[in-house]
Design a protein around this motif. Structure first.
Motif, PDB file in Angstrom:
ATOM      1  N   THR A  23     -57.803  87.633 -12.752  1.00  0.00           N
ATOM      2  CA  THR A  23     -57.211  86.714 -11.773  1.00  0.00           C
ATOM      3  C   THR A  23     -57.980  85.399 -11.746  1.00  0.00           C
ATOM      4  N   GLY A  24     -59.301  85.477 -11.696  1.00  0.00           N
ATOM      5  CA  GLY A  24     -60.123  84.264 -11.669  1.00  0.00           C
ATOM      6  C   GLY A  24     -60.032  83.477 -12.960  1.00  0.00           C
ATOM      7  N   TYR A  25     -60.147  84.166 -14.089  1.00  0.00           N
ATOM      8  CA  TYR A  25     -60.037  83.478 -15.378  1.00  0.00           C
ATOM      9  C   TYR A  25     -58.645  82.864 -15.544  1.00  0.00           C
ATOM     10  N   GLY A  26     -57.614  83.649 -15.228  1.00  0.00           N
ATOM     11  CA  GLY A  26     -56.244  83.164 -15.385  1.00  0.00           C
ATOM     12  C   GLY A  26     -55.970  81.943 -14.529  1.00  0.00           C
ATOM     13  N   LEU A  27     -56.527  81.930 -13.312  1.00  0.00           N
ATOM     14  CA  LEU A  27     -56.385  80.766 -12.442  1.00  0.00           C
ATOM     15  C   LEU A  27     -56.926  79.516 -13.135  1.00  0.00           C
ATOM     16  N   ILE A  28     -58.078  79.620 -13.750  1.00  0.00           N
ATOM     17  CA  ILE A  28     -58.674  78.461 -14.417  1.00  0.00           C
ATOM     18  C   ILE A  28     -57.878  78.072 -15.657  1.00  0.00           C
ATOM     19  N   TYR A  29     -57.367  79.058 -16.402  1.00  0.00           N
ATOM     20  CA  TYR A  29     -56.543  78.724 -17.573  1.00  0.00           C
ATOM     21  C   TYR A  29     -55.296  77.944 -17.153  1.00  0.00           C
ATOM     22  N   TYR A  30     -54.715  78.311 -16.011  1.00  0.00           N
ATOM     23  CA  TYR A  30     -53.550  77.594 -15.490  1.00  0.00           C
ATOM     24  C   TYR A  30     -53.948  76.189 -15.043  1.00  0.00           C
ATOM     25  N   VAL A  31     -55.050  76.107 -14.324  1.00  0.00           N
ATOM     26  CA  VAL A  31     -55.514  74.819 -13.796  1.00  0.00           C
ATOM     27  C   VAL A  31     -55.854  73.849 -14.928  1.00  0.00           C
ATOM     28  N   GLU A  32     -56.376  74.356 -16.021  1.00  0.00           N
ATOM     29  CA  GLU A  32     -56.693  73.474 -17.148  1.00  0.00           C
ATOM     30  C   GLU A  32     -55.461  72.725 -17.646  1.00  0.00           C
ATOM     31  N   HIS A  33     -54.317  73.390 -17.652  1.00  0.00           N
ATOM     32  CA  HIS A  33     -53.071  72.725 -18.052  1.00  0.00           C
ATOM     33  C   HIS A  33     -52.673  71.662 -17.028  1.00  0.00           C
ATOM     34  N   MET A  34     -52.859  71.964 -15.751  1.00  0.00           N
ATOM     35  CA  MET A  34     -52.554  70.993 -14.714  1.00  0.00           C
ATOM     36  C   MET A  34     -53.431  69.752 -14.850  1.00  0.00           C
ATOM     37  N   ILE A  35     -54.722  69.977 -15.074  1.00  0.00           N
ATOM     38  CA  ILE A  35     -55.659  68.862 -15.194  1.00  0.00           C
ATOM     39  C   ILE A  35     -55.311  67.994 -16.399  1.00  0.00           C
ATOM     40  N   ALA A  36     -54.985  68.628 -17.523  1.00  0.00           N
ATOM     41  CA  ALA A  36     -54.665  67.867 -18.734  1.00  0.00           C
ATOM     42  C   ALA A  36     -53.479  66.944 -18.517  1.00  0.00           C
ATOM     43  N   ARG A  37     -52.525  67.370 -17.681  1.00  0.00           N
ATOM     44  CA  ARG A  37     -51.339  66.556 -17.406  1.00  0.00           C
ATOM     45  C   ARG A  37     -51.590  65.525 -16.313  1.00  0.00           C
ATOM     46  N   ALA A  38     -52.322  65.910 -15.270  1.00  0.00           N
ATOM     47  CA  ALA A  38     -52.400  65.069 -14.068  1.00  0.00           C
ATOM     48  C   ALA A  38     -53.652  64.208 -13.981  1.00  0.00           C
ATOM     49  N   CYS A  39     -54.809  64.758 -14.381  1.00  0.00           N
ATOM     50  CA  CYS A  39     -56.061  64.031 -14.135  1.00  0.00           C
ATOM     51  C   CYS A  39     -57.132  64.441 -15.131  1.00  0.00           C
ATOM     52  N   GLY A  85     -49.697  80.555  -5.490  1.00  0.00           N
ATOM     53  CA  GLY A  85     -50.351  81.728  -6.041  1.00  0.00           C
ATOM     54  C   GLY A  85     -49.491  82.549  -6.969  1.00  0.00           C
ATOM     55  N   LYS A  86     -48.185  82.621  -6.712  1.00  0.00           N
ATOM     56  CA  LYS A  86     -47.337  83.441  -7.566  1.00  0.00           C
ATOM     57  C   LYS A  86     -47.354  82.965  -9.005  1.00  0.00           C
ATOM     58  N   ALA A  87     -47.754  81.706  -9.233  1.00  0.00           N
ATOM     59  CA  ALA A  87     -47.902  81.184 -10.591  1.00  0.00           C
ATOM     60  C   ALA A  87     -49.364  81.176 -11.013  1.00  0.00           C
ATOM     61  N   SER A  88     -50.204  80.517 -10.226  1.00  0.00           N
ATOM     62  CA  SER A  88     -51.577  80.273 -10.661  1.00  0.00           C
ATOM     63  C   SER A  88     -52.462  81.514 -10.656  1.00  0.00           C
ATOM     64  N   ASN A  89     -52.133  82.529  -9.850  1.00  0.00           N
ATOM     65  CA  ASN A  89     -52.996  83.718  -9.860  1.00  0.00           C
ATOM     66  C   ASN A  89     -52.339  84.937 -10.506  1.00  0.00           C
ATOM     67  N   CYS A  90     -51.296  84.707 -11.306  1.00  0.00           N
ATOM     68  CA  CYS A  90     -50.580  85.842 -11.902  1.00  0.00           C
ATOM     69  C   CYS A  90     -51.358  86.486 -13.053  1.00  0.00           C
ATOM     70  N   GLY A  91     -52.509  85.921 -13.416  1.00  0.00           N
ATOM     71  CA  GLY A  91     -53.293  86.490 -14.504  1.00  0.00           C
ATOM     72  C   GLY A  91     -53.769  87.902 -14.232  1.00  0.00           C
ATOM     73  N   MET A 142     -50.698  82.577 -19.330  1.00  0.00           N
ATOM     74  CA  MET A 142     -50.866  81.508 -18.338  1.00  0.00           C
ATOM     75  C   MET A 142     -50.284  80.190 -18.845  1.00  0.00           C
ATOM     76  N   ALA A 143     -50.404  79.930 -20.141  1.00  0.00           N
ATOM     77  CA  ALA A 143     -49.795  78.715 -20.709  1.00  0.00           C
ATOM     78  C   ALA A 143     -48.276  78.777 -20.599  1.00  0.00           C
ATOM     79  N   ASP A 144     -47.696  79.942 -20.912  1.00  0.00           N
ATOM     80  CA  ASP A 144     -46.241  80.100 -20.816  1.00  0.00           C
ATOM     81  C   ASP A 144     -45.777  79.981 -19.367  1.00  0.00           C
ATOM     82  N   CYS A 145     -46.552  80.565 -18.444  1.00  0.00           N
ATOM     83  CA  CYS A 145     -46.206  80.499 -17.024  1.00  0.00           C
ATOM     84  C   CYS A 145     -46.205  79.049 -16.554  1.00  0.00           C
ATOM     85  N   TYR A 146     -47.224  78.302 -16.926  1.00  0.00           N
ATOM     86  CA  TYR A 146     -47.297  76.886 -16.557  1.00  0.00           C
ATOM     87  C   TYR A 146     -46.083  76.121 -17.092  1.00  0.00           C
TER      88      TYR A 146
END
Length: 453
Positions: free
Chosen positions: A194-210, A366-372, A403-407
């Protein structure tokens, strides 16, 4: 269908309805699917009588909400906590249904647990409770029917006791629980997932947004709440990548690391938490130049500057006022490691900020970012079915891919179905995207099964 005194479930349902409003206006036939999907397929409630160490009988309530099986066996955790009630479990099972859909794996949605509190109990008391709990639950679950997992209060010890009781009752060794020990059917990366997957999802968000606030930079400041399994592994992955973790919390208060937490700090806190210790007791042994403890406070108002906020404790842990404080502190990404971690008021603040354009907040539910976590539970089920075990590297890569596919799924659906006139500066709503994408997948399967027409 909302019954009286179900505030958590009502909140989850209202969020889904709001996100679906534009999609349903363009596809009104799905209104019937929404009416059907909000009603659980089955709710099991039972009495759990167990004996404490003084030989006195104690009683708790046990639950299993089997919400939706359109995509596979019911799948979701067992929560052991005094706050557990039917409203909370219905909200969690409802959210789990769409979360599991977003993983792309064959899993339906469910949730269960008890108002039993494992804190302060001996191993023997917890074992006797688990045996009594499973004595009723076993008749309702199975590897092809309903596969529970751990949750708050239900760790490796409890899963082991529950599995042992099921094995004796059924005289079979099958993968009917996930989160098992590695030497008897568990999967690598499951505790971390869950923790690792959250960060894998967030990395995609950061790459797009900031990208200027990449997690590879020590100057990137990350606020995390909670200090249990999810928050510990979230923090460890952030530290591994190179960013700075500024906060953790528990039910009694928050601990701010003035220069940031180290890996050794997190591992030490993890060991303390296994023994039922508090952050306050840990902080009392640390230098006041390095750590500041705030009793009765959550971390969101305690930091003057923060770039990414990752709630990882429990539901509704970020209020509207706290959301405004985070915006003021410069937060760019808010992604939930907990389920429904943000209140409706907080989400409104974040979504309003997103719509202001560049520099606004991008929020992931959470249903997206913590689905890992449940994704690797699904991978554990697959390994059990094949009677084999994948390596750490194999499971971690599969988690990254999921997590990449979910994002991408959330991004695409949010772009198409939010009903907003998006510009180059305004990012799509991942909230709308996650809800719409998960709903469509479940609803379409239900229709093909003849559950609505």
């Amino acid at each position: 269908m909302v019954l009286p005194n179900e505030p958590e479930y009502e909140q989850a349902l209202n969020e889904l309805k709001h996100s679906l409003s534009y999609f349903l206006s363009q596809n009104p036939v799905y209104e019937k699917a929404l009416q059907v999907v909000q009603v659980p397929e089955r709710v099991v409630q039972f009495r759990v009588v167990w004996e404490d160490d003084q030989g006195v009988a104690q009683v708790n309530r046990g639950f299993r909400v089997q919400y939706n099986s359109a995509l596979g066996p019911y799948k979701g955790g067992l929560r052991l906590h005094p706050s557990v009630n039917l409203s909370i479990l219905k909200f969690l099972g409802f959210e789990q249904t769409f979360k599991n859909a977003l993983t792309g794996l064959s899993m339906g949605g469910g949730k269960g647990g008890s108002d039993f509190d494992p804190k302060g109990k001996s191993d023997s008391e917890i074992r006797r409770f688990c045996v009594s709990f499973m004595t009723e639950l076993f008749r309702h679950i199975g590897q092809d029917t309903d596969v529970p997992a751990g949750d708050i209060g239900t760790g490796a010890r409890e899963i082991g006791f529950l599995f042992g009781a099921y094995k004796k009752l059924k005289n079979e060794f099958v993968g009917m629980l996930t989160g098992k020990g590695l030497n008897w059917g568990g999967s690598f990366i499951r505790p971390e997932a869950t923790g690792y997957g959250l960060i894998y999802y967030v990395e995609h968000m950061i790459a797009r947004a900031c990208p200027e606030y990449s997690l590879t930079k020590p100057t990137t400041l990350v606020a995390i709440s909670g200090s249990g399994n999810v928050s510990q592994y979230t923090a460890l992955k952030v530290i591994e990548l190179g960013a700075t973790v500024k906060s953790l919390s528990d039910s009694q208060g928050s601990l701010i690391a003035i220069e940031g937490y180290t890996k050794e700090d997190i591992l030490s806190i993890g060991q303390l938490k296994l023994k039922g210790g508090s952050l306050e007791s840990w902080a009392s042994k640390q230098s006041t130049e390095k750590f500041a403890y705030y009793a009765g406070k959550r971390p969101w108002t305690l930091l003057s500057e923060v770039h990414h906020a990752l709630p990882g404790a429990t539901q509704n842990e970020v209020s509207g006022e706290e959301a405004e404080a985070l915006v003021k502190a410069g937060v760019r990404i808010v992604a939930e490691g907990s389920n429904m971690g943000c209140t409706e008021e907080a989400i409104e603040v974040f979504e309003a900020s997103r719509k202001t354009g560049a520099g606004g907040v991008w929020y992931a539910p959470g249903k997206a970012s913590n689905c890992g976590g449940v994704a690797v539970s699904g991978l554990e089920m697959a390994q059990n079915s094949q009677r084999l075990a994948w390596s750490t590297q194999e499971v971690d890569q599969k988690l990254k891919d999921i997590m990449a596919d979910c994002y991408q799924t959330c991004l695409s659906a949010g772009t198409k179905w939010s009903g907003e006139n998006l510009t180059d500066d305004v990012l799509p709503s991942l909230l709308s995207g996650a809800n719409v994408a998960g709903f469509i997948k479940v609803a379409d399967a239900m229709k093909e099964h003849g559950d609505w027409w």
